[in-house]
Design an enzyme around this catalytic site. Structure first.
Site, PDB file in Angstrom:
ATOM      1  N   GLN A   1       0.831  -1.204   0.000  1.00 33.33           N
ATOM      2  CA  GLN A   1       0.000   0.000   0.000  1.00 33.33           C
ATOM      3  C   GLN A   1       0.860   1.246   0.000  1.00 33.33           C
ATOM      4  O   GLN A   1       0.348   2.355  -0.092  1.00 33.33           O
ATOM      5  CB  GLN A   1      -0.883   0.041   1.259  1.00 33.33           C
TER       6      GLN A   1
ATOM      7  N   GLU B   1       0.585  -1.655   4.652  1.00 31.13           N
ATOM      8  CA  GLU B   1       0.943  -0.244   4.668  1.00 31.13           C
ATOM      9  C   GLU B   1       2.407  -0.090   5.088  1.00 31.13           C
ATOM     10  O   GLU B   1       3.217   0.460   4.353  1.00 31.13           O
ATOM     11  CB  GLU B   1       0.014   0.488   5.629  1.00 31.13           C
TER      12      GLU B   1
ATOM     13  N   ARG C   1      -5.804   8.111  16.707  1.00 33.44           N
ATOM     14  CA  ARG C   1      -7.098   8.028  16.028  1.00 33.44           C
ATOM     15  C   ARG C   1      -8.168   7.410  16.933  1.00 33.44           C
ATOM     16  O   ARG C   1      -9.337   7.776  16.868  1.00 33.44           O
ATOM     17  CB  ARG C   1      -6.983   7.277  14.705  1.00 33.44           C
TER      18      ARG C   1
ATOM     19  N   THR D   1      -3.977  12.032  10.297  1.00 31.32           N
ATOM     20  CA  THR D   1      -3.767  12.957  11.411  1.00 31.32           C
ATOM     21  C   THR D   1      -2.319  13.441  11.457  1.00 31.32           C
ATOM     22  O   THR D   1      -2.021  14.416  12.132  1.00 31.32           O
ATOM     23  CB  THR D   1      -4.159  12.295  12.740  1.00 31.32           C
TER      24      THR D   1
ATOM     25  N   GLU E   1     -12.920   3.130   4.993  1.00 32.35           N
ATOM     26  CA  GLU E   1     -12.926   2.633   6.368  1.00 32.35           C
ATOM     27  C   GLU E   1     -14.226   2.861   7.141  1.00 32.35           C
ATOM     28  O   GLU E   1     -14.621   1.997   7.928  1.00 32.35           O
ATOM     29  CB  GLU E   1     -11.767   3.281   7.150  1.00 32.35           C
TER      30      GLU E   1
HETATM   31  N1  MTE Z   1     -11.340  -2.588  -0.089  1.00 31.93           N
HETATM   32  C1  MTE Z   1     -10.816  -3.702  -0.636  1.00 31.93           C
HETATM   33  N2  MTE Z   1     -11.529  -4.386  -1.545  1.00 31.93           N
HETATM   34  N3  MTE Z   1      -9.571  -4.145  -0.275  1.00 31.93           N
HETATM   35  C2  MTE Z   1      -8.814  -3.484   0.664  1.00 31.93           C
HETATM   36  O1  MTE Z   1      -7.697  -3.905   0.967  1.00 31.93           O
HETATM   37  N4  MTE Z   1      -8.689  -1.563   2.219  1.00 31.93           N
HETATM   38  C3  MTE Z   1      -9.460  -0.611   3.026  1.00 31.93           C
HETATM   39  C4  MTE Z   1     -10.447   0.151   2.152  1.00 31.93           C
HETATM   40  N5  MTE Z   1     -11.201  -0.755   1.324  1.00 31.93           N
HETATM   41  C5  MTE Z   1      -9.362  -2.309   1.261  1.00 31.93           C
HETATM   42  C6  MTE Z   1     -10.649  -1.885   0.825  1.00 31.93           C
HETATM   43  C7  MTE Z   1      -8.630   0.361   3.724  1.00 31.93           C
HETATM   44  S1  MTE Z   1      -7.913  -0.089   5.173  1.00 31.93           S
HETATM   45  C8  MTE Z   1      -8.452   1.641   3.258  1.00 31.93           C
HETATM   46  S2  MTE Z   1      -7.577   2.782   4.141  1.00 31.93           S
HETATM   47  C9  MTE Z   1      -9.033   2.078   1.984  1.00 31.93           C
HETATM   48  O2  MTE Z   1      -9.713   1.032   1.317  1.00 31.93           O
HETATM   49  C10 MTE Z   1      -7.900   2.606   1.092  1.00 31.93           C
HETATM   50  O3  MTE Z   1      -8.335   2.959  -0.153  1.00 31.93           O
HETATM   51  P1  MTE Z   1      -8.998   4.374  -0.507  1.00 31.93           P
HETATM   52  O4  MTE Z   1      -8.302   5.402   0.302  1.00 31.93           O
HETATM   53  O5  MTE Z   1      -8.748   4.499  -1.943  1.00 31.93           O
HETATM   54  O6  MTE Z   1     -10.436   4.239  -0.152  1.00 31.93           O
HETATM   55  C1  QUE Z   2      -4.616   7.572   9.517  1.00 32.69           C
HETATM   56  C2  QUE Z   2      -3.756   6.766   8.871  1.00 32.69           C
HETATM   57  C3  QUE Z   2      -2.358   6.948   9.022  1.00 32.69           C
HETATM   58  C4  QUE Z   2      -1.886   7.951   9.867  1.00 32.69           C
HETATM   59  C5  QUE Z   2      -2.787   8.752  10.531  1.00 32.69           C
HETATM   60  C6  QUE Z   2      -4.147   8.552  10.352  1.00 32.69           C
HETATM   61  C7  QUE Z   2      -1.406   6.150   8.343  1.00 32.69           C
HETATM   62  C8  QUE Z   2      -0.029   6.424   8.539  1.00 32.69           C
HETATM   63  C9  QUE Z   2       0.372   7.444   9.399  1.00 32.69           C
HETATM   64  C10 QUE Z   2       1.738   7.841   9.627  1.00 32.69           C
HETATM   65  C11 QUE Z   2       2.054   8.667  10.686  1.00 32.69           C
HETATM   66  C12 QUE Z   2       3.334   9.116  10.907  1.00 32.69           C
HETATM   67  C13 QUE Z   2       4.348   8.765  10.029  1.00 32.69           C
HETATM   68  C14 QUE Z   2       4.047   7.964   8.949  1.00 32.69           C
HETATM   69  C15 QUE Z   2       2.759   7.507   8.748  1.00 32.69           C
HETATM   70  O1  QUE Z   2      -0.559   8.162  10.041  1.00 32.69           O
HETATM   71  O2  QUE Z   2      -1.801   5.248   7.597  1.00 32.69           O
HETATM   72  O3  QUE Z   2       5.022   7.657   8.088  1.00 32.69           O
HETATM   73  O4  QUE Z   2       5.618   9.193  10.222  1.00 32.69           O
HETATM   74  O5  QUE Z   2       0.852   5.662   7.874  1.00 32.69           O
HETATM   75  O6  QUE Z   2      -5.032   9.340  10.982  1.00 32.69           O
HETATM   76  O7  QUE Z   2      -4.214   5.795   8.071  1.00 32.69           O
HETATM   77 MO1  MOS Z   3      -6.259   1.699   5.805  1.00 36.25          MO
HETATM   78  S1  MOS Z   3      -6.082   0.894   7.693  1.00 36.25           S
HETATM   79  O1  MOS Z   3      -5.835   3.286   6.419  1.00 36.25           O
HETATM   80  O2  MOS Z   3      -4.858   1.093   5.107  1.00 36.25           O
END
Ligand code: MTE
Ligand code: QUE
Ligand code: MOS
Length: 777
Positions: A196, A231, A309, A441, A730
């Site tokens: 990701q 991620e 979060r 955030t 999400e």
């Molecule tokens: N949907 C599918 N089919 N597969 C995935 O892995 N990941 C989820 C969501 N929906 C996911 C999914 C998560 S954790 C996130 S953060 C978002 O997709 C990321 O994609 P977007 O920001 O483009 O919505």
């Molecule tokens: C939601 C997220 C992420 C987040 C904060 C959110 C995330 C993420 C990070 C993050 C924070 C500090 C770092 C970094 C990444 O923050 O996915 O490299 O230095 O990676 O509210 O989903």
């Molecule tokens: Mo989604 S948990 O922010 O990859």
């Protein structure tokens, strides 16, 4: 026009016909080798030696590498502290300590059996409680406070306190962590990863191998699911594959088996939250104090942001006039827990939803009434505990409409009646809500870049930092660009993500993939569209464009952009109704040496939050929803089924309602799985026992609600995001919580005046134990 339309997912036929290419579908190259990580058989202690001489001599084994072979062995997205391969201190059971290389996977698995370890074992910290006792905290979040909580608590008519506990969750993506690293010229490496976060993968591969960033490219075509699990944690496996590619000068393929993936990678954070709530006779919340503890596992990973979060979502959909919220991340000897859909939000919101169920049982009033009374309002009671004022957040409407649409009152009476008369069965009904903050955030992550290339036949290639994991981000970006040019979606292709094309990208996460990358793509496409309009304007002005004279240089100030409409593959000058076809205009531009490509950078404006004061605007806007779930429990076995779920969501004006519907249903079921059947079992040594599909229970089709209604409200008022849309990935995960609160509601009918208390997941075993507590009354 393609915005708001249900055009199919760009890989839908590929996925069902099997032609979509995932990492392990890439053709084997000449000389390619396979890479198998080897985990340590202890959760804590010191690794003294690994004896792999026998394995090295086993058939099919070519090489073995350990931490010593890496140029740099420590990594971490936020805190750099985690070894790629264990050097001496062991963090968790099955933590990778070395890698075996060979040409046949089965032979590698057999060779792995021959490896032994000298380990000086230490006592493992395996639970949040043990971590709290040891005071081994990695991070302190908050406090976030508002009002005067102590005064509110002291004068309140009612107080309740308790502990809310929820378990972890395996991501269960269908494609395991996967990577192939190709050695290129001059020591360069190209990695194809199921990640990701291609930029993080690029960076870690470079660091681990002692290369600079310009020597490494990371390409991501797609993932077979990520859900947050790829991620941060795709990167160390890519580094292992890249190490082999570098050392052996051969392509190296690392594909984790499901069992290895489940044992070696982090999961959703379990939480244990201590709460104290004050309220009045009507169930109005007067004050909330909460101390959250998250099980971070062995290393920091993303835990700090996840706990942040959770604190931001402790309010759920409810106004807290007085609050004091803080939290700690506990270090344990578990796999390093990581991002998972919701990113701490579910663990925060579920706490207050659970509290409200307990308040309802205590006051003997319907929990929905308490929710409606405490729900954020439009003009008053609309500021969160961290000081962000809500705008365009139609939560009260959602509750009102859902109550009506799902016939809540009628069904409540029917359930009351059913539970009086039924033998061996009880039913429950509960509504829970989500108000999910959209934006990273960590402010710096709220940026993206895109490039758009228009070809001479009128088709378009788009590249952004977004990665496709099934969520449909490519399709949304395709629609955004097609819409901008007024051409059919089929004429736009979103290309594989690559750090060569888009650099310094943020992870595709925080549900903001389409928001950020879509906005960047639109900005780039608009740049091209403006130049094309300019060319058209010159045509109309009869500027000479021939062998001698070229189209006058672009002058934005002189451009009457709004006079040109791009629609149905035709560009129209509206005042004169003059038309040029899309392709004719392109060619005109091309022969006049006007650029048909553009790169753009986008950043989300208006974000600012201070950790020091616990106040600010961490989010751009909120995605909202409510769900009502009805459950039936078999009181003899504790088993249950979901009879019906009604979901109502506010997604602004969806870019693609069909894709969003898939996101809503999928996320709900995934959330429901987390709170019902998905239980992680470990033995006393901290070894994961539920490390395969046979021992870890995700929902199947029979576990989904028998009646499942998903509706969206009309909300044209979201100006904060591209084309008035709202992020969807999400937020609906949190609606799965209604399955758990429904179980808690059902238990109330048998509780003989006690307040039902269950942990999450509420497996049938948990439900049966709770029922037996009432029988002993
Ligand atoms: N949907 C599918 N089919 N597969 C995935 O892995 N990941 C989820 C969501 N929906 C996911 C999914 C998560 S954790 C996130 S953060 C978002 O997709 C990321 O994609 P977007 O920001 O483009 O919505
Ligand atoms: C939601 C997220 C992420 C987040 C904060 C959110 C995330 C993420 C990070 C993050 C924070 C500090 C770092 C970094 C990444 O923050 O996915 O490299 O230095 O990676 O509210 O989903
Ligand atoms: Mo989604 S948990 O922010 O990859």
């Amino acid at each position: 026009m393609s915005i708001g339309k249900n055009i199919p997912h760009d890989s839908s036929t590929g996925h069902v016909s099997g032609t979509s290419v995932f990492i392990d579908d890439r053709l084997m190259q000449h000389g390619e080798v396979l890479v198998l990580p080897v985990g340590v058989p202890a959760a804590a202690g010191t690794l003294k030696a690994i004896h792999y001489e026998k394995a090295l001599k086993a058939p099919g084994v070519l090489a073995a590498f350990t931490a010593k072979d890496l140029h740099h062995n420590t990594w971490g997205t936020i805190v750099v502290e985690q070894p790629i391969l264990v050097e001496s201190k062991i963090g968790y059971y099955e933590e990778p300590a070395m890698i075996l290389v060979g040409t046949n996977y089965d032979q590698l698995l057999q060779a792995r059996q021959l490896i032994t370890f000298d380990i000086e074992k230490a006592d493992a910290v395996l639970t949040i409680d043990a971590g709290i006792e040891k005071k081994d905290f990695m991070y302190h979040a908050g406090p976030m406070k508002c009002g005067d909580v102590d005064a509110a608590m002291a004068s309140a008519p009612h107080r309740l306190s308790g502990i809310f506990e929820c378990g972890g969750q395996e991501h269960f993506y269908l494609e395991s962590q996967a990577c192939i690293a190709y050695p290129l010229e001059d020591g360069q490496i190209e990695v194809h990863s199921s990640s990701q976060h291609p930029t993080e993968t690029q960076h870690l591969v470079a660091e681990a191998l002692g290369l600079s960033l310009h020597q490494v490219v990371c390409v991501v075509k797609r993932m077979g699911g990520g859900f947050g699990g790829k991620e941060s944690q795709a990167a160390p496996f890519a580094a292992m594959a890249a190490l082999v590619a570098q050392k052996m000068n051969r392509p190296a393929r690392l594909i984790l088996s499901k069992d290895d993936d489940m044992a070696m990678t982090g999961k959703r954070h379990p939480f244990k939250n201590f709460w104290d709530v004050a309220f009045d006779d009507q169930g109005m919340i007067l004050g909330l104090k909460c101390h959250l503890y998250a099980d971070g596992g062995a290393y920091a990973d993303l835990s700090s942001s996840i706990l942040d979060r959770a604190l931001f979502h402790i309010d759920g959909a409810y106004y807290l006039p007085n609050a004091f919220i803080e939290g700690h991340v506990v270090r344990t000897n578990m796999y390093s827990n990581t991002a998972f859909r919701g990113f701490g939000g579910p663990q925060g919101t579920m706490t207050i939803e659970s509290i409200i169920e307990e308040m309802a049982a205590y006051l003997k009033i319907d929990a929905l009434l308490i929710r409606e009374r405490n729900c954020y309002q439009e003009h008053t009671r609309n500021t969160t505990h961290y000081g962000q004022k809500l705008e365009n957040t139609p939560l009260t409407d959602l509750f009102t409409r859902l109550r009506k649409d799902c016939e809540y009152d009628k069904r409540r009476l029917a359930i009351d009646e059913f539970n009086k008369n039924s033998q061996g069965k009880i039913r429950g009904l509960s509504v829970s809500a989500t108000k999910f903050g959209i934006a990273f955030t960590a402010r710096f992550l709220n940026q993206g870049n895109a490039s758009v290339n228009v070809h001479k036949d009128g088709t378009v290639q788009v590249s952004t930092g977004a990665t496709e994991m099934g969520q449909g981000v490519n399709t949304k970006i395709q629609q955004i660009v097609a819409h901008c040019f007024g051409i059919p979606a089929e004429q736009v292709r979103v290309m594989a993500t690559s750090t060569e094309k888009n650099h310094n990208t943020s992870p595709t996460a925080a549900s903001s993939g389409a928001d950020i990358n879509g906005a960047a793509a639109l900005k780039a496409a608009m740049g091209i569209r403006k130049r094309l309009a300019w060319v058209f304007q010159q045509v109309l002005a009869k500027a000479p464009m021939d062998d001698i004279a070229e189209c006058p240089a672009f002058d934005e100030a002189a451009l009457k952009f709004e006079e040109f409409e791009f629609k149905d593959s035709t560009v129209t000058h509206l005042p004169t109704k003059t038309q040029l076809s899309w392709v004719d205009l392109l060619l005109k531009a091309y022969f006049n040496r006007v650029s048909l490509g553009e790169y753009a950078h986008f950043k989300t404006e208006g974000l600012g939050y201070s950790k020091a004061t616990g106040k600010g605007t961490p989010f751009k806007y909120f995605t909202n929803g409510v769900a009502a779930t009805e459950v039936e429990i078999d009181t003899n076995t504790g088993e249950y089924k979901m009879l019906r779920t009604d979901i109502l969501m506010d997604l602004g004006r969806p870019l693609n309602p069909g894709i969003d519907r898939g996101q809503v249903t999928g996320a709900f079921v995934q959330g429901m799985g987390w709170v019902t059947s998905e239980k992680l079992y470990h033995n006393k040594d901290g070894r994961l026992l539920s490390h395969s599909p046979t021992t870890y229970k995700i929902p199947n089709v029979q576990d989904t609600p028998r009646v499942f209604n998903v509706e969206f409200i009309e909300n044209n008022g979201n100006t904060a995001n591209i084309h008035g849309s709202k992020a969807v990935g999400e937020p609906p995960f949190l609606l799965g919580i209604s399955a758990w609160t429904a179980i808690k509601d059902a238990l109330r009918y048998k509780a003989q005046g006690k307040i039902p208390q269950i942990i999450s997941p509420a497996t049938p075993e948990v439900v049966l134990m709770e029922l037996s507590r009432y029988d002993r009354a």
